[in-house]
Design an enzyme around this catalytic site. Structure first.
Site, PDB file in Angstrom:
ATOM      1  N   TYR A   1       6.730  -1.183  -2.930  1.00  0.00           N
ATOM      2  CA  TYR A   1       7.570  -2.010  -2.062  1.00  0.00           C
ATOM      3  C   TYR A   1       8.315  -3.049  -2.885  1.00  0.00           C
ATOM      4  O   TYR A   1       9.519  -3.261  -2.696  1.00  0.00           O
ATOM      5  CB  TYR A   1       6.656  -2.675  -1.032  1.00  0.00           C
ATOM      6  CG  TYR A   1       7.256  -3.779  -0.199  1.00  0.00           C
ATOM      7  CD1 TYR A   1       7.964  -3.495   0.967  1.00  0.00           C
ATOM      8  CD2 TYR A   1       7.070  -5.117  -0.547  1.00  0.00           C
ATOM      9  CE1 TYR A   1       8.480  -4.515   1.758  1.00  0.00           C
ATOM     10  CE2 TYR A   1       7.579  -6.136   0.237  1.00  0.00           C
ATOM     11  CZ  TYR A   1       8.284  -5.838   1.384  1.00  0.00           C
ATOM     12  OH  TYR A   1       8.783  -6.853   2.163  1.00  0.00           O
TER      13      TYR A   1
ATOM     14  N   LYS B   1      12.368  -3.594  -3.345  1.00  0.00           N
ATOM     15  CA  LYS B   1      13.040  -4.846  -2.991  1.00  0.00           C
ATOM     16  C   LYS B   1      13.778  -5.434  -4.197  1.00  0.00           C
ATOM     17  O   LYS B   1      14.855  -6.030  -4.041  1.00  0.00           O
ATOM     18  CB  LYS B   1      12.033  -5.847  -2.438  1.00  0.00           C
ATOM     19  CG  LYS B   1      11.431  -5.440  -1.092  1.00  0.00           C
ATOM     20  CD  LYS B   1      12.474  -5.340   0.009  1.00  0.00           C
ATOM     21  CE  LYS B   1      11.839  -5.174   1.386  1.00  0.00           C
ATOM     22  NZ  LYS B   1      12.833  -5.056   2.468  1.00  0.00           N
TER      23      LYS B   1
END
Length: 258
Positions: free
Chosen positions: A149, A153
């Site tokens: 994740y 990002k």
């Protein structure tokens, strides 16, 4: 006011998504709310009157499916003038616990899906000299767990900068809002497992509090508004000061009660 601009918001059924919709509708936009959950979108749309919230459901990382879902709304209501790419989720907590499939899932939803979102709306954005706001994360700025994740990002930040320099000549702007801990339903689930989790985390936040979905929505609205007309390629943490420095370490180094 935004002259009834059509704004695409993804991840619309989540806690931050709902906050974004409320803020952009309050600012005068018509919102095209996207989520994979069609029933949740119908319930969400019913909360607003006068056709201010339109809906489209599809898999976000499937560009052809996304274009097909958006096409009828765009044909009926005009081009998309702003995008808030908000959809995202995190799978594995650590590298050691990240299987290849979980890695790919996080990259697909948090990075590739944002690319698909922009591509699906790009013609309208070019025609309207529109705005793009990515909802990133402080995880994209420093290592805080959830490595797949976090990598996705971080990729969003680079992607936003590429849009800013390549499409700026067309009037497009792209910026990233990076929330820290946000009081959403997902975090409430953690609190249900550990009622002390928020209190334990407060020591890391200089402001001693956490953002709400409304805080994130206000930042996104500003960046998508005329008030930010000269801001592009920027990264805005909305994190209670978390990224300003390590408060706990600073107090131990200086022996001062920060």
């Amino acid at each position: 006011m935004s002259d009834n601009r059509l704004t695409l918001i993804t991840g619309a059924a989540g806690g931050i998504g709902r906050g974004l919709i409320e803020r952009f509708v309050a600012g005068g936009d018509r919102v095209l709310a996207h989520d994979r959950d069609a029933s949740a979108l119908q319930a969400l749309s019913a909360q607003f009157g006068d056709g201010q919230v339109l809906t489209a459901a599809s898999e976000l990382s499937d560009l052809d499916a996304l274009r097909a879902a958006l096409a009828p709304v765009v044909a009926a209501h005009g081009p998309i003038g702003a995008v808030v790419a908000n959809a995202g989720s995190a799978q594995s907590l650590s590298l050691a616990g990240t299987a290849p499939g979980a890695w790919q899932l996080d990259i697909d939803l948090n990075l590739h899906a944002s690319y698909c979102t922009v591509e699906a709306a790009l013609d309208g954005l070019k025609a309207t000299r529109g705005n793009i706001v990515f909802i990133g994360s402080v995880n994209g700025l420093t290592a805080l767990g959830h490595p797949a994740y976090s990598a996705a990002k971080a990729g969003l930040i680079s992607y936003a900068k590429s849009i800013a320099i390549e499409y700026g000549r067309l009037g497009l702007r792209a910026n990233v809002v990076c929330p820290g801990t946000v009081k959403t339903q997902a975090w409430q689930a953690r609190a249900d497992k550990n009622p002390q989790v928020f209190e334990a985390l407060k020591k890391w936040y200089p402001l001693g509090d956490f953002a709400t979905p409304e805080d994130i929505a206000d930042a996104a609205w500003f960046l998508a508004s005329k008030h930010a007309r000269m801001i592009s390629g920027a990264v805005l943490p909305v994190d209670g000061g978390l990224m300003a420095g390590n408060r706990v370490m600073a107090s131990e180094l200086t022996l001062e009660p920060f």
